[in-house]
Design a protein around this motif. Structure first.
Motif, PDB file in Angstrom:
ATOM      1  N   ASN A  73       0.902  -0.964  -0.048  1.00  0.00           N
ATOM      2  CA  ASN A  73      -0.203  -0.369   0.030  1.00  0.00           C
ATOM      3  C   ASN A  73       0.772   1.686  -0.285  1.00  0.00           C
ATOM      4  O   ASN A  73       0.507   2.033   0.595  1.00  0.00           O
ATOM      5  CB  ASN A  73      -1.202  -0.064   1.231  1.00  0.00           C
ATOM      6  CG  ASN A  73      -2.149  -1.255   0.495  1.00  0.00           C
ATOM      7  OD1 ASN A  73      -2.053  -1.446  -0.419  1.00  0.00           O
ATOM      8  ND2 ASN A  73      -2.350  -1.848   1.957  1.00  0.00           N
TER       9      ASN A  73
ATOM     10  N   GLY B 102       2.249   4.428  -0.643  1.00  0.00           N
ATOM     11  CA  GLY B 102       1.805   5.872  -2.017  1.00  0.00           C
ATOM     12  C   GLY B 102       0.434   5.696  -1.884  1.00  0.00           C
ATOM     13  O   GLY B 102       0.134   6.880  -3.033  1.00  0.00           O
ATOM     14  N   VAL B 103      -0.071   5.209  -1.940  1.00  0.00           N
ATOM     15  CA  VAL B 103      -1.701   4.491  -1.936  1.00  0.00           C
ATOM     16  C   VAL B 103      -2.683   6.041  -2.742  1.00  0.00           C
ATOM     17  O   VAL B 103      -3.390   6.281  -3.378  1.00  0.00           O
ATOM     18  CB  VAL B 103      -2.660   3.670  -1.681  1.00  0.00           C
ATOM     19  CG1 VAL B 103      -3.881   3.295  -1.865  1.00  0.00           C
ATOM     20  CG2 VAL B 103      -2.050   2.038  -1.747  1.00  0.00           C
ATOM     21  N   TRP B 104      -2.235   6.630  -0.785  1.00  0.00           N
ATOM     22  CA  TRP B 104      -2.991   7.714  -0.772  1.00  0.00           C
ATOM     23  C   TRP B 104      -1.977   9.124  -1.826  1.00  0.00           C
ATOM     24  O   TRP B 104      -2.539  10.299  -1.555  1.00  0.00           O
ATOM     25  CB  TRP B 104      -2.668   8.144   1.011  1.00  0.00           C
ATOM     26  CG  TRP B 104      -3.705   7.926   0.903  1.00  0.00           C
ATOM     27  CD1 TRP B 104      -4.438   6.452   1.999  1.00  0.00           C
ATOM     28  CD2 TRP B 104      -5.440   7.349   0.708  1.00  0.00           C
ATOM     29  NE1 TRP B 104      -5.439   6.343   2.184  1.00  0.00           N
ATOM     30  CE2 TRP B 104      -6.021   7.174   1.730  1.00  0.00           C
ATOM     31  CE3 TRP B 104      -6.022   9.151   0.614  1.00  0.00           C
ATOM     32  CZ2 TRP B 104      -7.618   6.956   1.771  1.00  0.00           C
ATOM     33  CZ3 TRP B 104      -7.393   8.796   0.194  1.00  0.00           C
ATOM     34  CH2 TRP B 104      -8.135   8.095   0.957  1.00  0.00           C
TER      35      TRP B 104
ATOM     36  N   TYR C  16       2.982   7.967   6.568  1.00  0.00           N
ATOM     37  CA  TYR C  16       4.305   9.022   6.261  1.00  0.00           C
ATOM     38  C   TYR C  16       4.224   7.934   4.303  1.00  0.00           C
ATOM     39  O   TYR C  16       4.817   8.364   3.339  1.00  0.00           O
ATOM     40  CB  TYR C  16       5.694   8.570   6.483  1.00  0.00           C
ATOM     41  CG  TYR C  16       6.656   9.006   6.149  1.00  0.00           C
ATOM     42  CD1 TYR C  16       7.209  10.496   6.097  1.00  0.00           C
ATOM     43  CD2 TYR C  16       7.487   8.107   5.310  1.00  0.00           C
ATOM     44  CE1 TYR C  16       9.141  10.413   5.255  1.00  0.00           C
ATOM     45  CE2 TYR C  16       8.760   8.696   4.191  1.00  0.00           C
ATOM     46  CZ  TYR C  16       9.738   9.979   4.859  1.00  0.00           C
ATOM     47  OH  TYR C  16      10.413  10.086   3.904  1.00  0.00           O
ATOM     48  N   MET C  17       4.263   7.020   4.946  1.00  0.00           N
ATOM     49  CA  MET C  17       4.652   5.691   3.381  1.00  0.00           C
ATOM     50  C   MET C  17       3.115   5.619   2.608  1.00  0.00           C
ATOM     51  O   MET C  17       3.149   4.754   1.255  1.00  0.00           O
ATOM     52  CB  MET C  17       4.858   4.607   3.954  1.00  0.00           C
ATOM     53  CG  MET C  17       6.073   4.206   5.002  1.00  0.00           C
ATOM     54  SD  MET C  17       6.332   2.316   4.988  1.00  0.00           S
ATOM     55  CE  MET C  17       5.211   2.094   6.258  1.00  0.00           C
ATOM     56  N   GLY C  18       2.638   6.748   2.489  1.00  0.00           N
ATOM     57  CA  GLY C  18       1.212   6.905   2.067  1.00  0.00           C
ATOM     58  C   GLY C  18      -0.026   5.507   1.640  1.00  0.00           C
ATOM     59  O   GLY C  18      -0.870   6.151   1.750  1.00  0.00           O
ATOM     60  N   HIS C  19       0.243   4.954   3.398  1.00  0.00           N
ATOM     61  CA  HIS C  19      -1.605   4.216   3.257  1.00  0.00           C
ATOM     62  C   HIS C  19      -2.321   5.133   3.871  1.00  0.00           C
ATOM     63  O   HIS C  19      -3.384   4.007   3.810  1.00  0.00           O
ATOM     64  CB  HIS C  19      -0.876   3.054   4.093  1.00  0.00           C
ATOM     65  CG  HIS C  19       0.815   2.323   4.128  1.00  0.00           C
ATOM     66  ND1 HIS C  19       1.091   1.124   3.976  1.00  0.00           N
ATOM     67  CD2 HIS C  19       1.590   2.434   3.265  1.00  0.00           C
ATOM     68  CE1 HIS C  19       1.672   0.265   3.311  1.00  0.00           C
ATOM     69  NE2 HIS C  19       1.752   1.170   3.256  1.00  0.00           N
ATOM     70  N   MET C  20      -2.103   5.982   4.819  1.00  0.00           N
ATOM     71  CA  MET C  20      -2.978   6.257   5.689  1.00  0.00           C
ATOM     72  C   MET C  20      -2.831   7.644   4.970  1.00  0.00           C
ATOM     73  O   MET C  20      -1.476   8.482   4.829  1.00  0.00           O
ATOM     74  CB  MET C  20      -3.069   5.619   6.893  1.00  0.00           C
ATOM     75  CG  MET C  20      -3.765   4.103   7.456  1.00  0.00           C
ATOM     76  SD  MET C  20      -4.113   4.609   8.494  1.00  0.00           S
ATOM     77  CE  MET C  20      -3.207   3.151   9.093  1.00  0.00           C
ATOM     78  N   LYS C  21      -4.180   8.448   5.154  1.00  0.00           N
ATOM     79  CA  LYS C  21      -4.354   9.805   5.666  1.00  0.00           C
ATOM     80  C   LYS C  21      -4.332  10.262   6.917  1.00  0.00           C
ATOM     81  O   LYS C  21      -4.698   8.823   7.969  1.00  0.00           O
ATOM     82  CB  LYS C  21      -5.790  10.590   4.988  1.00  0.00           C
ATOM     83  CG  LYS C  21      -5.102  10.291   3.301  1.00  0.00           C
ATOM     84  CD  LYS C  21      -5.982  11.177   2.689  1.00  0.00           C
ATOM     85  CE  LYS C  21      -7.870  12.070   2.868  1.00  0.00           C
ATOM     86  NZ  LYS C  21      -8.219  12.999   1.808  1.00  0.00           N
TER      87      LYS C  21
END
Lengths: 525, 434
Positions: free
Chosen positions: A78, A80-82, B49-54
């Protein structure tokens, strides 16, 4: 060092770049779609362009998936998904959503623009698919054949991608093979082959009330005129909802259908997987979900009753079932069901659920009484309206068209009446639950974020409670993304399945006993 | 007028205390934080930070929750406590009176007084602000050095890895997290971390950090120089208690508390990472900076505050982590360096992604604990076996019962059992190289 990343992730704006191979793959896929678009414009294309287009789309997805997942360690992917435009409601996501929506509008209401011509030679994209349709069913294609082929292709190609993404997770793999199998075999090939054999079109995958047309007059006529085969189909249709569904849901939860068999679920789990985190997790949307989905279930019951009543009305004396007996039967069945739930399951229903149940029960009975007394049910009109607003506008246009904006299960969560039936069974009469592992939850929220049904899984896990929710389709992703091994989908004894008084393991046992008592004392239900 | 309970710190300790106090009382509750108004999951900072979550996904409760449960949240910084006047002095000349006070201010990154430790590009990773700083510091970052081979260190490595930043980890011990993991476990994890291209330098300590304003290199005690744009200090954390100086609250490394989590001053309690037990339970450390213990202290102190005095008496030890793809769970105690009377059995799957180590007492055979990597184990079952002091034979025989892997996953209990039997029968037989 390959390149430097400059992600402004705190503002969530900077897109995460695709690799060169991924860009080329995307280009291939869109080229395939472009050829299909050319055919819509009636550009004369040789017949092999059908295979070229489908091949390019499939190849694009496969090459993209290989580049994204192959050669990388198996595990949760996952990153960079967001940050990625396409998966965080960026401009590409909106563009794709709008394109899909337009496609659905044309498909449902303006099939002539796709080249569908029921009275003569097809043109456009429908004509491009004629040879394939002729090969399978012996008939020219319709807009639905085009749609069914593309739909199946999407499930197979994106299913491959999903299989690679979750190759470390056997539950996900088996489940995905299952939806690919049921789509290709049951939903796509069997109905077409039935047509070739001069039998009624019948897709055993789609159970009433999802298949709201199953008991429509024209279908019933088809079944009755097809002799034994027709009777088997009608019997299987009835058994699917009244026998198979409750039994399988009792043992395995609604997942046996929603994430293992159903075509809508199949598309959501494969092509829709990159958008699962976009579902709304707020309590508000949960409220909306409960009212909306049950309202649609009520509508489909009213509509179907009306349709069958009309059918019996128009064919008096032809069948052993009279129209009045039918109405009394439906009213009796619903009364039994209602009384059973209210007597035995009263305590498991929230206050608004009870009010809603009573209210809708009265409304349905009143409408049935109205049919009975007036002798007229407006069946055709109701079916038309239901088909327009729910069957087409909701499930197709909003349900799939808005994947990249609202997530992949909007229809399944807010609209599908079959999901409502299965959900009630799952909540009240099933062995299925998601268990939590003692005190290991760290409230990280991966489970809630990646729940496509918008269930706040964490809110249960961080209290040590099992998750028993009507809407859970058992996709298993919450368990997969949990970094601490907390969640597990299980079938087990019903005793203690719903454990609102659970405490988190790890502390002094006497203290935990006390907290449990306090929790029981203050629990509102 | 209801008693006013003020909690400084809205991490898992403080928030658990607040929730439990609310469940059993009508007291007025105020939670103060200078980090973020709403409770968020610190353990999930890496996923942000890794972009899994907001950010919204990091907050376990929607905003309405606090109002509905009448828990006042206050974004403020406590500068001073006056226990005599039972008053907090907040930044901006604000005062806040309290009747009962819970200090749950958590940890800050430990800095060991290295030369250059305050340069730009040198940071720890504990708070939301640290994460924001990391976002700045990793712009144009060509190489990062992480000092310390522990849990935050490997999280930071994983985070930086997703931004394609090459990482070198300086590890004081002879292998990764070796002060906690037995040698074989440690080497197993280290192999996995290395397979992602993370450079692990064992037996290497930081000597100094160089640079003008911004870090440009670090020097190890061995004298090696490493050019680097970012230094992650993850040699552990220390209680965040500097603001208590002169308050009269007794401190050592952390805030000293009795078994009821009370400080030396009536009506002031301390829980979570910042609390130091005066009399730790046998086998437990006086400060345990772990999510789970913070939560348990919150549960405990809530009862005491509400008139059901409870000693902090945590049950069997457990913990969890994830090393890139490999999940780790532990129950009971598996010594990093087994003492004379502890024996350990170690199994590894040939794929290098799963391993189990069991510890038991020599002679009595009493099961002591398990480290499980890549196989999920049931907390409830191991907790029971530990409490019932089951012998190792029982655990081996019933290992399958404890499995918590998803449906259809391959089970390994038979293979594990055979491997352990072999080890017990032929302790000296060399094992095939994995």
């Amino acid at each position: 060092m390959a390149h430097i990343e400059h992600n402004m992730s705190l503002t969530g704006e900077a897109p995460k770049r695709l690799s060169l191979i991924q860009k080329v793959a995307t280009g291939l896929g869109w080229t395939g779609i472009f050829f299909l678009f050319l055919s819509i414009l009636n550009v004369p294309l040789p017949g092999y362009f059908l295979w070229l287009s489908l091949g390019l789309i499939a190849a694009g997805v496969v090459i993209f998936a290989n580049d994204q997942y192959r050669g990388k360690p198996a595990g949760i992917k996952n990153d960079g998904v967001w940050f990625k435009n396409m998966t965080s409601r960026g401009v590409f996501a909106w563009g794709t959503g709008i394109l899909l929506t337009l496609f659905y509008i044309v498909l449902y209401w303006y099939p002539q623009y796709l080249g569908y011509n029921p009275d003569g030679e097809n043109t456009g994209i429908v004509a491009l698919f004629d040879p394939l349709s002729n090969f399978i069913s012996g008939n020219d294609a319709s807009q639905w054949f085009v749609y069914g082929t593309l739909y199946t292709l999407a499930i197979l190609a994106f299913g491959y991608k999903f299989l690679l993404k979750y190759r470390h997770n056997k539950y996900e793999k088996i489940r995905t093979f299952s939806v690919m199998f049921f789509q290709l075999g049951f939903a796509f090939l069997i109905p077409e082959i039935l047509i070739r054999l001069n039998q009624p079109y019948y897709n055993p995958n789609v159970v009433w009330p999802l298949n709201y047309d199953l008991f429509a007059g024209y279908k019933l006529n088809e079944f009755f005129s097809a002799g034994t085969v027709g009777m088997i189909m009608l019997g299987f249709g009835l058994a699917s909802i009244f026998l198979i569904t409750p039994i399988l849901t009792y043992f395995y939860g609604k997942r046996w259908y929603c994430s293992w068999v159903c075509g809508c679920g199949g598309l959501a789990e494969t092509a829709g997987d990159p958008y699962r985190h976009l579902s709304d997790k707020s309590r508000k949307s949960w409220m909306l979900e409960r009212w909306l989905i049950h309202t649609i279930l009520v509508l489909v019951v009213i509509m179907t009753t009306a349709v069958v009543y009309s059918f019996l009305n128009e064919n008096p004396g032809k069948y052993w079932l009279t129209k009045d007996a039918f109405l009394i039967g439906v009213a009796g069945f619903l009364t039994l069901l209602f009384a059973g739930i209210m007597i035995f399951k009263r305590k498991e229903l929230a206050k608004d659920a009870k009010y809603g149940a009573v209210g809708y029960f009265v409304i349905i009975l009143a409408i049935i009484a109205l049919y009975y007394s007036t002798g007229y049910s407006y069946g055709h009109l109701l079916r038309e309206w239901y088909g327009f607003f729910i069957g087409a506008a909701f499930s197709g246009v909003i349900g799939v068209g808005f994947y990249p904006i609202f997530g992949n299960r909007v229809w399944c969560r807010f609209g599908c009446p079959m999901a409502a039936v299965l959900g009630m069974q799952q909540r009240l009469f099933s062995r299925f639950r998601i268990t939590t592992n003692g005190g290991q939850c760290i409230s990280c929220g991966n489970c809630s974020t990646y729940c496509e049904m918008g269930i706040d899984v964490r809110s249960y896990a961080q209290k040590g409670e099992n998750i028993v929710r009507s809407s859970c389709v058992g996709c298993g992703i919450c368990s997969a993304v949990c970094p601490r091994g907390v969640l597990k989908l299980e079938n087990g004894p019903r005793e203690g399945r719903i454990n609102g008084d659970a405490v988190l393991l790890g502390n002094d046992v006497d203290l935990l006993d006390l907290i449990q008592q306090q929790k029981k004392a203050t629990r509102k239900l | 007028m209801q008693e006013h309970v003020v909690i400084i710190g809205n991490g898992i300790a403080g928030i658990t205390a607040a929730r439990h106090i609310r469940r059993i009382s009508e007291k007025k509750i105020t939670v103060i934080s200078s980090e973020n108004k709403y409770f968020f999951s610190r353990t999930a900072l890496m996923y942000f930070y890794m972009g899994h979550m907001k950010w919204e996904h990091l907050e376990p409760y929607e905003d309405w929750f606090w109002e509905k449960n009448r828990i006042d949240l206050k974004l403020a910084y406590v500068e001073k406590i006056d226990p005599e006047a039972k008053t907090l002095f907040l930044a901006g000349n604000e005062k806040l009176p309290y009747d009962q006070l819970i200090i749950a201010t958590g940890s800050i990154p430990r800095k060991l007084g290295w030369e250059g430790q305050d340069l730009q590009g040198v940071q720890g990773l504990v708070s939301k602000q640290d994460l924001e700083l990391l976002e700045k510091n990793t712009k144009n970052c060509r190489h990062a050095t992480i000092v310390g081979g522990g849990l935050i260190g490997v999280e930071l490595a994983e985070m930086l890895h997703t931004r394609n930043i090459p990482v070198t980890m300086l590890i004081r011990e002879d292998s990764f997290w070796r002060n906690v993991l037995p040698q074989k476990d440690s080497e197993f994890v280290a192999r996995h971390i290395s397979s992602h291209g993370i450079g692990l330098r064992n037996m290497t300590e930081l000597e100094s950090i160089s640079g003008k304003n911004k870090v440009t290199s670090v020097t190890t005690k061995k004298g090696d120089q490493i050019e680097t744009d970012l230094v992650g200090l993850t040699v552990g954390v220390q209680p965040n208690i500097a603001f208590l100086k002169g308050s009269g609250i007794e401190t050592d490394v952390g805030i000293l508390v009795d078994p009821y989590l009370k400080t030396n001053i009536e009506s002031i309690y301390s829980i979570g990472d910042c609390a130091q037990q005066r009399e730790p339970k046998p086998g437990r450390r006086p400060i345990e900076a772990v999510w789970y213990t913070a939560r348990m202290m919150g549960e405990t102190v809530a009862q005491t505050i509400c008139g059901n005095p409870f000693k902090y008496n945590p049950g069997n030890w457990f913990n969890s982590a994830k090393f890139f793809e490999i999940e780790y769970q532990t129950y009971g105690n598996v010594s990093a360096t087994p003492p004379e009377n502890e024996q350990q059995l170690h199994w590894e799957h040939r794929d290098g992604k799963k391993a189990v180590t069991l510890a038991f007492e020599k002679g009595s055979g009493r099961f002591l604990g398990i480290n499980s990597f890549g196989i999920r184990m049931k907390h409830e079952v191991f907790d029971r076996w530990l409490t019932e002091q089951r012998p190792i034979e029982h655990v081996l025989k019933h290992l399958e019962e404890a499995n918590f892997d998803p449906e259809f996953f391959k089970r390994h209990h038979k293979e594990i059992l055979h491997s352990f039997k072999d080890d017990l029968m032929n302790p000296s037989k060399p094992k095939p190289q994995i």
